[in-house]
Scaffold this motif. Structure first.
Motif, mmCIF file in Angstrom:
data_model
loop_
_atom_site.group_PDB
_atom_site.id
_atom_site.type_symbol
_atom_site.label_atom_id
_atom_site.label_comp_id
_atom_site.label_asym_id
_atom_site.label_seq_id
_atom_site.Cartn_x
_atom_site.Cartn_y
_atom_site.Cartn_z
ATOM 1 N N LEU A 66 0.754 -1.264 0.141
ATOM 2 C CA LEU A 66 -0.121 -0.090 0.075
ATOM 3 C C LEU A 66 0.814 1.351 -0.048
ATOM 4 O O LEU A 66 2.022 1.291 0.540
ATOM 5 N N ARG A 67 0.484 2.154 -0.757
ATOM 6 C CA ARG A 67 1.083 3.352 -0.662
ATOM 7 C C ARG A 67 0.734 4.458 0.350
ATOM 8 O O ARG A 67 -0.381 4.474 0.451
ATOM 9 N N PRO A 68 1.795 5.147 0.934
ATOM 10 C CA PRO A 68 1.344 5.960 2.135
ATOM 11 C C PRO A 68 0.794 7.224 1.453
ATOM 12 O O PRO A 68 1.240 7.609 0.636
ATOM 13 N N ALA A 69 0.078 7.952 2.313
ATOM 14 C CA ALA A 69 -0.494 9.568 2.156
ATOM 15 C C ALA A 69 0.825 10.265 2.066
ATOM 16 O O ALA A 69 1.684 10.030 2.738
ATOM 17 N N GLY A 70 0.598 11.144 1.257
ATOM 18 C CA GLY A 70 1.650 12.172 1.339
ATOM 19 C C GLY A 70 2.944 12.013 0.358
ATOM 20 O O GLY A 70 3.463 13.102 0.431
ATOM 21 N N MET A 71 3.048 11.032 -0.500
ATOM 22 C CA MET A 71 3.921 10.902 -1.390
ATOM 23 C C MET A 71 3.805 11.476 -2.383
ATOM 24 O O MET A 71 2.588 11.773 -3.048
ATOM 25 N N ARG A 72 4.898 12.138 -3.151
ATOM 26 C CA ARG A 72 4.709 13.187 -4.123
ATOM 27 C C ARG A 72 5.229 12.528 -5.393
ATOM 28 O O ARG A 72 6.371 11.776 -5.447
ATOM 29 N N ASN A 73 4.403 12.254 -6.616
ATOM 30 C CA ASN A 73 4.533 11.849 -7.662
ATOM 31 C C ASN A 73 5.328 12.684 -8.739
ATOM 32 O O ASN A 73 4.704 13.472 -9.162
ATOM 33 N N ALA A 74 6.630 12.680 -8.592
ATOM 34 C CA ALA A 74 7.438 13.684 -9.670
ATOM 35 C C ALA A 74 8.591 13.194 -10.031
ATOM 36 O O ALA A 74 8.908 12.059 -9.623
ATOM 37 N N ALA A 75 9.159 13.914 -10.837
ATOM 38 C CA ALA A 75 10.411 13.217 -11.824
ATOM 39 C C ALA A 75 11.470 13.144 -10.557
ATOM 40 O O ALA A 75 12.360 12.244 -10.846
ATOM 41 N N ASP A 76 11.607 13.935 -9.430
ATOM 42 C CA ASP A 76 12.781 13.744 -8.579
ATOM 43 C C ASP A 76 12.311 12.758 -7.469
ATOM 44 O O ASP A 76 13.085 12.526 -6.495
ATOM 45 N N SER A 77 11.103 12.034 -7.671
ATOM 46 C CA SER A 77 10.955 11.221 -6.509
ATOM 47 C C SER A 77 11.353 9.770 -6.941
ATOM 48 O O SER A 77 11.425 8.661 -5.969
ATOM 49 N N PHE A 78 12.104 9.424 -7.762
ATOM 50 C CA PHE A 78 12.536 8.113 -8.308
ATOM 51 C C PHE A 78 14.022 7.939 -7.528
ATOM 52 O O PHE A 78 15.111 8.017 -8.538
#
Length: 171
Positions: A66-78
């Motif tokens: 499960l994905r936690p709340a508050g994670m940002r889906n962005a280019a620098d997230s990888f």
């Protein structure tokens, strides 16, 4: 890597990041074991979770992370921190954010918001094809930069089920 019915850019990135991390944490003659690794990821992408679930839980659907709340889906997230428990060595692997196709995250945001059109779908598939066909042809250092292996000290422990319980509590 394939997510459902199409080639998946985030899964490709996660697979290649793990390949690079393992090359840095293990010698050529060693066989990496999932029970010797801990991986922390900043990416909430489904493709990333698919790869990690495949590596760490044999891809069983009931074990889907499960994905936690508050994670940002962005280019620098990888970005991934990978720890080899037996040696207390870690390596941080981060994709160069400039390598993502321009517009990738905007289209994914539209899909999440429900404003996704057929034209957007065609564009996203084009982006997926671009990532899945060009990234594997690149050198891992070109994608992720230099990897520095560092030894760490640690305190505390993550027990089985603790992460899932924390994510469920956030929902």
């Amino acid at each position: 890597m394939v997510c459902s019915r199409y080639a998946c850019g985030p899964a490709t990135v996660a697979f290649m990041a793990m390949q690079y991390a393992l090359q840095n944490l293990y010698t050529e003659n060693e066989i990496p074991r999932a029970d010797d690794l801990v991986v922390l990821s900043h990416s909430p992408g489904g493709g990333v979770a698919d790869v990690m679930d495949l590596l760490f839980s044999n891809g069983r659907p009931e074990s889907r992370t499960l994905r936690p709340a508050g994670m940002r889906n962005a280019a620098d997230s990888f970005e991934f921190q990978v720890m080899r428990k037996s040696t207390l060595q870690t390596v941080s692997i981060a994709l160069d954010p400039a390598l993502w196709p321009a517009g990738w995250f905007e289209i994914r945001d539209k899909r999440r918001a429900g404003t996704f059109t057929e034209a957007d779908q065609a564009q996203l598939q084009s982006y997926q094809q671009q990532v899945t066909s060009t990234f594997p042809a690149k050198d891992l250092q070109t994608l992720f930069g230099s990897a520095e292996v560092r030894t760490v000290m640690g305190w505390g422990a993550i027990q089985s089920g603790e992460l899932e319980a924390a994510v469920r509590a956030q929902r």
